[in-house]
Design a protein around this motif. Structure first.
Motif, mmCIF file in Angstrom:
data_model
loop_
_atom_site.group_PDB
_atom_site.id
_atom_site.type_symbol
_atom_site.label_atom_id
_atom_site.label_comp_id
_atom_site.label_asym_id
_atom_site.label_seq_id
_atom_site.Cartn_x
_atom_site.Cartn_y
_atom_site.Cartn_z
ATOM 1 N N LEU A 98 -0.528 -9.842 9.506
ATOM 2 C CA LEU A 98 0.449 -9.881 8.416
ATOM 3 C C LEU A 98 0.332 -8.631 7.547
ATOM 4 C CD1 LEU A 98 0.191 -13.628 7.327
ATOM 5 C CD2 LEU A 98 2.241 -12.506 8.220
ATOM 6 N N ALA A 99 -0.900 -8.237 7.229
ATOM 7 C CA ALA A 99 -1.097 -7.019 6.441
ATOM 8 C C ALA A 99 -0.520 -5.813 7.174
ATOM 9 C CB ALA A 99 -2.585 -6.814 6.151
ATOM 10 N N ARG A 100 -0.731 -5.729 8.473
ATOM 11 C CA ARG A 100 -0.176 -4.630 9.272
ATOM 12 C C ARG A 100 1.345 -4.658 9.258
ATOM 13 N NH1 ARG A 100 1.349 -4.570 14.939
ATOM 14 N NH2 ARG A 100 1.313 -2.419 15.756
ATOM 15 N N GLU A 101 1.918 -5.857 9.447
ATOM 16 C CA GLU A 101 3.381 -5.979 9.465
ATOM 17 C C GLU A 101 3.989 -5.525 8.144
ATOM 18 O OE1 GLU A 101 6.739 -6.676 11.719
ATOM 19 O OE2 GLU A 101 4.658 -6.943 12.368
ATOM 20 N N LEU A 102 3.234 -5.679 7.065
ATOM 21 C CA LEU A 102 3.706 -5.297 5.737
ATOM 22 C C LEU A 102 3.254 -3.891 5.360
ATOM 23 C CD1 LEU A 102 3.070 -8.748 4.065
ATOM 24 C CD2 LEU A 102 5.304 -7.685 4.437
ATOM 25 N N GLY A 103 2.939 -3.076 6.346
ATOM 26 C CA GLY A 103 2.660 -1.668 6.096
ATOM 27 C C GLY A 103 1.229 -1.344 5.778
ATOM 28 N N GLY A 104 0.336 -2.284 5.956
ATOM 29 C CA GLY A 104 -1.073 -2.029 5.650
ATOM 30 C C GLY A 104 -1.770 -1.312 6.786
ATOM 31 N N GLY A 105 -2.466 -0.241 6.462
ATOM 32 C CA GLY A 105 -3.227 0.482 7.465
ATOM 33 C C GLY A 105 -4.519 -0.237 7.814
ATOM 34 N N ARG A 106 -5.375 0.450 8.564
ATOM 35 C CA ARG A 106 -6.607 -0.187 9.016
ATOM 36 C C ARG A 106 -7.491 -0.690 7.877
ATOM 37 N NH1 ARG A 106 -8.997 2.724 14.424
ATOM 38 N NH2 ARG A 106 -7.146 2.422 15.736
ATOM 39 N N PRO A 107 -7.693 0.090 6.797
ATOM 40 C CA PRO A 107 -8.500 -0.452 5.692
ATOM 41 C C PRO A 107 -7.899 -1.724 5.096
ATOM 42 C CG PRO A 107 -8.278 1.925 5.493
ATOM 43 C CD PRO A 107 -7.332 1.512 6.566
ATOM 44 N N ALA A 108 -6.573 -1.762 4.935
ATOM 45 C CA ALA A 108 -5.921 -2.962 4.402
ATOM 46 C C ALA A 108 -6.061 -4.132 5.357
ATOM 47 C CB ALA A 108 -4.448 -2.677 4.125
ATOM 48 N N GLN A 109 -5.966 -3.863 6.643
ATOM 49 C CA GLN A 109 -6.131 -4.927 7.637
ATOM 50 C C GLN A 109 -7.544 -5.501 7.585
ATOM 51 O OE1 GLN A 109 -4.977 -3.193 11.426
ATOM 52 N NE2 GLN A 109 -3.217 -2.203 10.456
ATOM 53 N N ARG A 110 -8.533 -4.614 7.439
ATOM 54 C CA ARG A 110 -9.917 -5.097 7.343
ATOM 55 C C ARG A 110 -10.098 -5.957 6.102
ATOM 56 N NH1 ARG A 110 -11.147 0.257 9.139
ATOM 57 N NH2 ARG A 110 -11.565 0.918 6.990
ATOM 58 N N LEU A 111 -9.550 -5.498 4.981
ATOM 59 C CA LEU A 111 -9.683 -6.271 3.753
ATOM 60 C C LEU A 111 -8.975 -7.620 3.885
ATOM 61 C CD1 LEU A 111 -10.589 -6.596 0.852
ATOM 62 C CD2 LEU A 111 -8.528 -5.342 0.130
ATOM 63 N N ALA A 112 -7.806 -7.639 4.515
ATOM 64 C CA ALA A 112 -7.084 -8.894 4.707
ATOM 65 C C ALA A 112 -7.908 -9.860 5.556
ATOM 66 C CB ALA A 112 -5.731 -8.629 5.355
ATOM 67 N N ALA A 113 -8.541 -9.347 6.608
ATOM 68 C CA ALA A 113 -9.370 -10.193 7.461
ATOM 69 C C ALA A 113 -10.561 -10.752 6.692
ATOM 70 C CB ALA A 113 -9.843 -9.390 8.672
ATOM 71 N N VAL A 114 -11.232 -9.896 5.942
ATOM 72 C CA VAL A 114 -12.388 -10.345 5.161
ATOM 73 C C VAL A 114 -11.953 -11.333 4.084
ATOM 74 C CG1 VAL A 114 -14.215 -9.607 3.589
ATOM 75 C CG2 VAL A 114 -13.719 -8.266 5.644
ATOM 76 N N GLY A 115 -10.842 -11.024 3.404
ATOM 77 C CA GLY A 115 -10.350 -11.930 2.370
ATOM 78 C C GLY A 115 -10.032 -13.301 2.929
ATOM 79 N N ALA A 116 -9.379 -13.340 4.087
ATOM 80 C CA ALA A 116 -9.077 -14.634 4.706
ATOM 81 C C ALA A 116 -10.360 -15.371 5.070
ATOM 82 C CB ALA A 116 -8.208 -14.421 5.945
ATOM 83 N N ALA A 117 -11.324 -14.669 5.665
ATOM 84 C CA ALA A 117 -12.575 -15.301 6.077
ATOM 85 C C ALA A 117 -13.372 -15.817 4.887
ATOM 86 C CB ALA A 117 -13.416 -14.310 6.875
ATOM 87 N N CYS A 118 -13.194 -15.205 3.713
ATOM 88 C CA CYS A 118 -13.913 -15.617 2.512
ATOM 89 C C CYS A 118 -13.202 -16.714 1.730
ATOM 90 C CB CYS A 118 -14.124 -14.412 1.591
ATOM 91 S SG CYS A 118 -15.232 -13.143 2.260
ATOM 92 N N SER A 119 -11.957 -16.989 2.062
ATOM 93 C CA SER A 119 -11.182 -17.945 1.280
ATOM 94 C C SER A 119 -11.634 -19.368 1.572
ATOM 95 C CB SER A 119 -9.694 -17.805 1.597
ATOM 96 O OG SER A 119 -9.412 -18.203 2.929
ATOM 97 N N ALA A 120 -11.529 -20.213 0.560
ATOM 98 C CA ALA A 120 -11.952 -21.602 0.724
ATOM 99 C C ALA A 120 -11.074 -22.337 1.723
ATOM 100 C CB ALA A 120 -11.921 -22.309 -0.626
ATOM 101 N N ILE A 121 -9.786 -22.021 1.770
ATOM 102 C CA ILE A 121 -8.894 -22.741 2.674
ATOM 103 C C ILE A 121 -9.278 -22.475 4.125
ATOM 104 C CG2 ILE A 121 -7.168 -20.879 2.462
ATOM 105 C CD1 ILE A 121 -6.458 -24.597 3.206
ATOM 106 N N VAL A 122 -9.540 -21.220 4.489
ATOM 107 C CA VAL A 122 -9.903 -20.907 5.872
ATOM 108 C C VAL A 122 -11.289 -21.458 6.198
ATOM 109 C CG1 VAL A 122 -10.385 -19.030 7.495
ATOM 110 C CG2 VAL A 122 -8.383 -18.911 6.014
ATOM 111 N N LEU A 123 -12.243 -21.334 5.272
ATOM 112 C CA LEU A 123 -13.572 -21.890 5.508
ATOM 113 C C LEU A 123 -13.511 -23.399 5.693
ATOM 114 C CD1 LEU A 123 -15.700 -19.856 2.927
ATOM 115 C CD2 LEU A 123 -15.790 -19.652 5.422
ATOM 116 N N GLY A 124 -12.737 -24.073 4.833
ATOM 117 C CA GLY A 124 -12.676 -25.530 4.876
ATOM 118 C C GLY A 124 -12.033 -26.052 6.143
#
Length: 491
Positions: A98-124
């Motif tokens: 999704l970050a890539r589709e919205l124009g995010g480069g590799r650093p943004a994609q990495r942050l999006a992945a880490v942010g999702a993995a750290c979120s309570a909804i994905v963990l739960g």
């Protein structure tokens, strides 16, 4: 967008994203067996033994996943949770895309992945099998396909959107909220051309074709899921509305809220994303729909991950060291709340925030208490005896652990367990009744009841079934066939 060039997307940084997804999967599997089954998982495993195109409270996909998981990996908490762990890794991958589709480069994609993995909804949802485990994947996949449609203007994407929607409807009906949230927004904000022609109706037909078996089942059985939804709203609607905003923050992470706000601003105002403006209003509209209907706060969460992904590109343009420390702290806090990392006796510290933790405790001990009651029945009475529970969690636990005490298959009037009964009228002997603590009126259906045991999870954690009473009753006030409609309940 007629005549305009199609906006390009950056290269996908697959390796770091897949590493984040893999780490999350490994962590989930290492922790999967620490407590025990969740009450819903016990129910899903029984439902998986009664495969159908629909159930009282859900479509068929999650019970099917439970059946497949048990057959492939074993009837243990870890075995059952391989599938949700893999789905959690897929969530991470989809948010990065999704970050890539919205124009995010590799650093943004990495942050999006880490942010999702750290979120309570994905963990739960990655920790235990639930309808939300696949539902989150479905929403994210649909958001990605819809963004691809809006960005490219290629209306053939409607067929993929339809297929994904139909598959999502075989798991949970909440995905229909995307229609009033996004279609009017696209009509008003554009690109309107993607709504024209026969491709959108073709996508609708594909969705209906995929979901048709469940829709047929629901219609044939009087749309029981609507009854369940109405019960949730009627019973918990006020509490859901009061806690809606705080739960949005907690289920994601307060650390990621500024990223989400930046993403909403970017989706609305960035010239390079004007084709995606519909998503800037999509999440608020879904929130409004959930609030009006009295639905649970997590219903709106999947769409919140879209602005989070959009906000990663502007966030990586600023220094990240301090933010990374806060994100790590947020991840640790989310893990403590949603994953079985604390000693079970320490769960009261977080169970009030996330009661799904406590719902994984004490099931073998509850069944042991029922076994104590069963041992008091004369052997000559057992062939005519029935074990009846107030809710599907108790019934599922007895179905899972009861054989070690010689218990028969349990019955319950709760949700789809009501469809798998009643006991035969010839079962006119004693009845072991499992009743949650406090008066419930359940014993009015039975005669000569006395308490023979009490369930105790052994760690002093307050749950819905802590201190449940095991009652030994001499029989029923009416034959089971006449009594059964009055024992059925939906919540």
């Amino acid at each position: 967008m007629d005549g305009e060039p199609v906006p390009a997307v950056p290269e996908f940084g697959a390796r770091p994203v897949l590493v984040v997804a893999a780490v999350l999967i490994v962590v989930q599997l290492l922790l999967a067996g620490r407590y025990g089954f969740h009450r819903d998982e016990l129910y899903f495993m029984v439902a998986g033994r009664h495969l159908a195109w629909g159930y009282t409270d859900q479509p068929p996909l999650t019970p099917l996943l439970a059946r497949v998981s048990v057959d492939l990996f074993g009837a243990t908490p870890t075995g059952l949770r391989v599938v949700p762990a893999l789905l959690g890794g897929l969530d991470v991958l989809l948010v990065a895309l999704l970050a890539r589709e919205l124009g995010g480069g590799r650093p943004a994609q990495r942050l999006a992945a880490v942010g999702a993995a750290c979120s309570a909804i994905v963990l739960g949802v990655g920790h235990m099998l639930s309808t939300v485990s696949f539902d989150l994947v479905a929403w994210l996949a649909l958001a990605l396909l819809t963004l691809r449609l809006l960005r490219t203007g290629e209306r053939r994407w409607w067929l993929a959107i339809g297929a994904a929607t139909g598959l999502a409807l075989l798991n949970k009906d909440l995905v229909v909220l995307l229609v009033p949230a996004l279609v009017p927004a696209v009509w008003v904000l554009g690109p309107r051309r993607v709504l024209r022609g026969w491709w959108p109706p073709a996508g609708v037909l594909v969705a209906l074709a995929v979901a048709a078996p469940n829709l047929w089942w629901e219609a044939r059985h009087g749309w029981p899921e609507l009854t369940v939804a109405g019960g949730i709203s009627g019973q918990d609607g006020l509490a859901n509305r009061i806690t809606f905003v705080p739960m949005q923050l907690l289920y994601l992470s307060p650390v990621l809220v500024p990223v989400c706000l930046a993403g909403l601003r970017r989706l609305w105002s960035a010239p390079e994303l004007r084709w995606a403006r519909a998503f800037a209003v999509g999440y608020p509209v879904v929130c409004l729909l959930v609030l009006v209907s009295g639905g649970k706060p997590y219903y709106a969460l999947p769409l919140l991950l879209v602005p989070m992904a959009a906000g990663c590109e502007p966030r990586v343009r600023r220094p990240l060291r301090r933010f990374a420390l806060w994100l790590a702290f947020g991840a640790l806090l989310n893990a403590v709340i949603t994953l079985p990392v604390l000693p079970a006796r320490a769960l009261p510290a977080v169970n009030w925030i996330y009661p799904e933790q406590g719902a994984q405790l004490g099931w073998p001990r509850l069944v042991a208490a029922v076994g104590q009651g069963w041992a008091q029945l004369p052997a000559t009475d057992r062939s005519r005896a029935v074990v009846f529970t107030a809710n599907y969690g108790e019934a599922g636990a007895i179905a899972q652990y009861g054989a070690r005490y010689g218990l028969p298959e349990p019955y319950s009037g709760h949700m789809s367990f009501a469809d798998w009964g009643p006991p035969p009228d010839g079962a006119d002997g004693p009845v072991l009744v499992v009743e949650p603590a406090g008066p419930s009126g359940l014993t009015r259906a039975f005669t000569g009841c006395r308490q023979v045991a009490v369930a105790d999870n052994g760690v002093g954690v307050a749950t819905d079934d802590q201190d449940a009473a095991v009652l030994l009753c001499t029989g029923t006030v009416e034959p089971w066939s006449k009594l059964w409609p009055h024992l059925r309940h939906y919540y």
